[in-house]
Each structure stands twice: as structure tokens, then as C-alpha cells.
Design an enzyme around this catalytic site. Structure first.
Site, PDB file in Angstrom:
ATOM      1  CE  LYS A 103      -3.658   2.688   1.070  1.00 41.27           C
ATOM      2  NZ  LYS A 103      -4.354   2.497   2.352  1.00 41.27           N
ATOM      3  CB  SER A 124       1.307   8.039  -1.375  1.00 39.74           C
ATOM      4  OG  SER A 124       0.748   9.190  -1.968  1.00 39.74           O
ATOM      5  CB  THR A 183      -2.132  11.817  -2.328  1.00 42.40           C
ATOM      6  OG1 THR A 183      -1.884  10.632  -3.075  1.00 42.40           O
ATOM      7  CG2 THR A 183      -3.267  12.590  -2.978  1.00 42.40           C
ATOM      8  CG  HIS A 217      -3.601   8.939   8.354  1.00 46.70           C
ATOM      9  ND1 HIS A 217      -4.108   8.498   7.164  1.00 46.70           N
ATOM     10  CD2 HIS A 217      -2.288   8.596   8.355  1.00 46.70           C
ATOM     11  CE1 HIS A 217      -3.162   7.896   6.475  1.00 46.70           C
ATOM     12  NE2 HIS A 217      -2.047   7.946   7.170  1.00 46.70           N
TER      13      HIS A 217
END
Length: 286
Positions: free
Chosen positions: A61, A63, A116, A160
Site C-alpha cells: 500500500k 501513496s 498525495t 488521517h
């Protein structure tokens, strides 16, 4: 293309959305899927791992901002990631002006310069901060809000769960970059991508990832203990809000608008000289 063994090496963050998505696969609840050997690491670390030619990870995983550097070796898996609306990063200050131009020449803390969030910030600043910001300071995301509060930097770019907790630091939101992006483009925000080595069976990895997502949606209570085990002492309500925000229809399938969002972000970032140019065809599974 084949899965080379009865296990795959995967790296994703300990954040609630990732542990929620991969709970079923990690715990052997996805039929016919190989065992996962998991490395838990924040996304700035997985971004670096993906571009390190010596790493032995099969699936990561990362960005979306890191994709241009890894697409020769890794393919974008069209599910399992994080896109959405109303879930973008925030620019925070410790009071003062609400005018973006006030950041001209200022020190700004960011969690990564291959994220991002960072691309959105630079694209936003190119439009709204004449003359540009000053020094960019990269620091772990959990240190950013204290640094802004204590005056070590003039502003901070947060991601987040900080969307929900920044008022407790006495900070002010100068900009919601997600709202800016959606207003400017009409597209969702591309945040985190699942990638897999091009030498693997990408259709199978896509199928197993989708099955893990679907299992999480059907049986959310089964993943709670695993999610909280890795949630870094996060309040359970904050963890659930995190999942609700970042796990959505785009997690199940990237879809046409998802691909359009990714293409738009990377094209605009390349035009600003922030990332290498990407052929949109390379974003599709072969």
C-alpha cells in the site's frame, strides 16, 4: 504470470482502514488465497520500499503520489486502496490569518514529500500562495500538530485521524485540500494505492483483495480486535470514523471516476514538475 509460492509478502500501514481491508486475507478467511507475510509500516516507509529495487515485497500500500516512480515494476491493483470525498488532508495553523497568501515564505511541516497530501498541497499553493511557501520540513505525521502548536513551524499538513483531533491542539484549519480538489476538479481524492509486482498473477491478487474487502463489509465485528491491536492507542470511535471515511465504494472498485482522479492528479503534478510524467495506459492492468 503466477503467484510464485504459497505465500506473498505484503506491506501496509497499521492504520484502521488498511487493517480493516486486509483482516480477512491476513487471517486466512479468503478462499484459495495464499498466506500473507505482513510488514506494518507507515506509508512514507512503504513508498520508499516500493522504489527500492532490492526489496522483496510482492504487494504494498503506497501513496498514489509515489506511483510514477514504481510503475515499471509494480501494477496498480484496482481495489483495496483509498479514494473518496470529504477525506482530504488539512493545512493547519496556530491561529492568525485565514488567507492562504499568509503562507508565502513560511515554514510548513509535511508528513512526506512523496504523498498525495503533499502533491495536493503544492498544487493548492501554486494557485493560492503567490510567490510560494518557504521551507518544507518533513517530519513524522504525529509530530506535526505539536510542532505547529509550539511554533516550531508556521503551518502543518496533516492526514488521517488528525482531521478529527486537531482542535484538541488549539489549531485552526487554514484549508481543507480535499474540498479544494473536489471543487477544482469535480473528482474524488486519490490517497492510497495497492500495488503488486507485474510478474505476479494480478487478476488473482485483485480477486483476493476484493474478497477481503467484501468480507470486512459483511462481518465488520470480526476485524475489530485486529484493527484496535494496530491502531496505536487510538480511541475506538476515532478508529471507526477513520474506517468510515477511507473505506468506501472506491475501495471495492476503483471505477472510471477513480481512474480519472488518479490520472488528473498525476498529470497536474507532472506539469508542475513534482513527479515524472505517467502514461495513463500504465495505470491499467495488463
Amino acid at each position: 504470470m503466477t503467484v510464485a509460492s504459497d505465500s506473498l509478502k505484503i506491506a501496509f500501514s497499521p492504520c484502521p482502514n488498511d487493517t480493516f481491508v486486509f483482516h480477512a486475507w491476513v487471517h486466512g478467511l479468503v478462499p484459495d488465497a495464499p498466506k500473507l507475510e505482513v510488514t506494518y509500516a507507515d506509508i512514507d516507509i512503504t513508498n520508499r520500499l516500493a522504489s527500492d529495487g532490492s526489496n522483496k515485497l510482492d504487494v504494498l500500500k503506497i501513496s498514489y503520489a509515489a506511483l510514477p516512480w514504481v510503475l515499471d515494476d509494480y501494477a496498480l491493483i484496482p481495489c483495496g486502496g483509498a479514494l473518496g470525498r470529504g477525506c482530504g488532508p488539512l493545512v493547519l495553523t496556530n491561529g492568525g490569518s485565514s488567507n492562504p497568501a499568509s503562507l508565502k515564505g513560511r515554514r510548513v511541516a509535511v508528513p512526506s514529500d512523496r504523498s498525495t497530501a503533499y502533491l495536493l498541497f503544492r498544487l493548492w499553493a501554486a494557485q493560492l500562495v503567490p510567490g510560494g511557501v518557504g521551507e518544507i520540513v518533513v517530519m513524522p505525521f504525529h509530530e506535526i500538530m505539536p510542532a505547529v502548536r509550539d511554533g516550531l513551524v508556521d503551518a502543518g499538513l496533516v492526514i488521517h485521524e488528525a482531521r478529527f483531533t486537531y482542535p484538541s491542539y488549539g489549531l485552526t484549519m487554514l484549508a481543507d485540500l480535499g474540498s479544494w480538489w473536489e471543487s477544482d476538479t469535480g473528482l474524488p481524492i486519490p490517497l492510497g494505492a495497492i500495488i503488486a509486482r507485474r510478474s505476479l498473477d494480478l487478476a488473482a491478487i485483485t480477486r483476493w483483495t476484493q474478497a477481503s474487502v467484501e468480507h470486512a463489509w459483511k462481518h465488520p465485528q470480526l476485524s475489530q480486535a485486529y484493527v484496535m491491536q494496530h491502531a496505536q492507542e487510538m480511541d475506538p470511535q476515532v478508529a471507526q470514523a477513520h474506517i468510515d471515511l477511507y473505506v468506501n465504494d472506491f475501495t471495492g472498485s476503483l471505477s472510471g471516476s477513480g481512474y480519472a482522479a488518479v490520472t488528473s492528479l498525476l498529470t497536474r503534478a507532472a506539469e508542475e514538475g513534482l513527479v515524472p510524467a505517467v502514461d495513463p495506459a500504465k495505470l491499467l492492468l495488463p
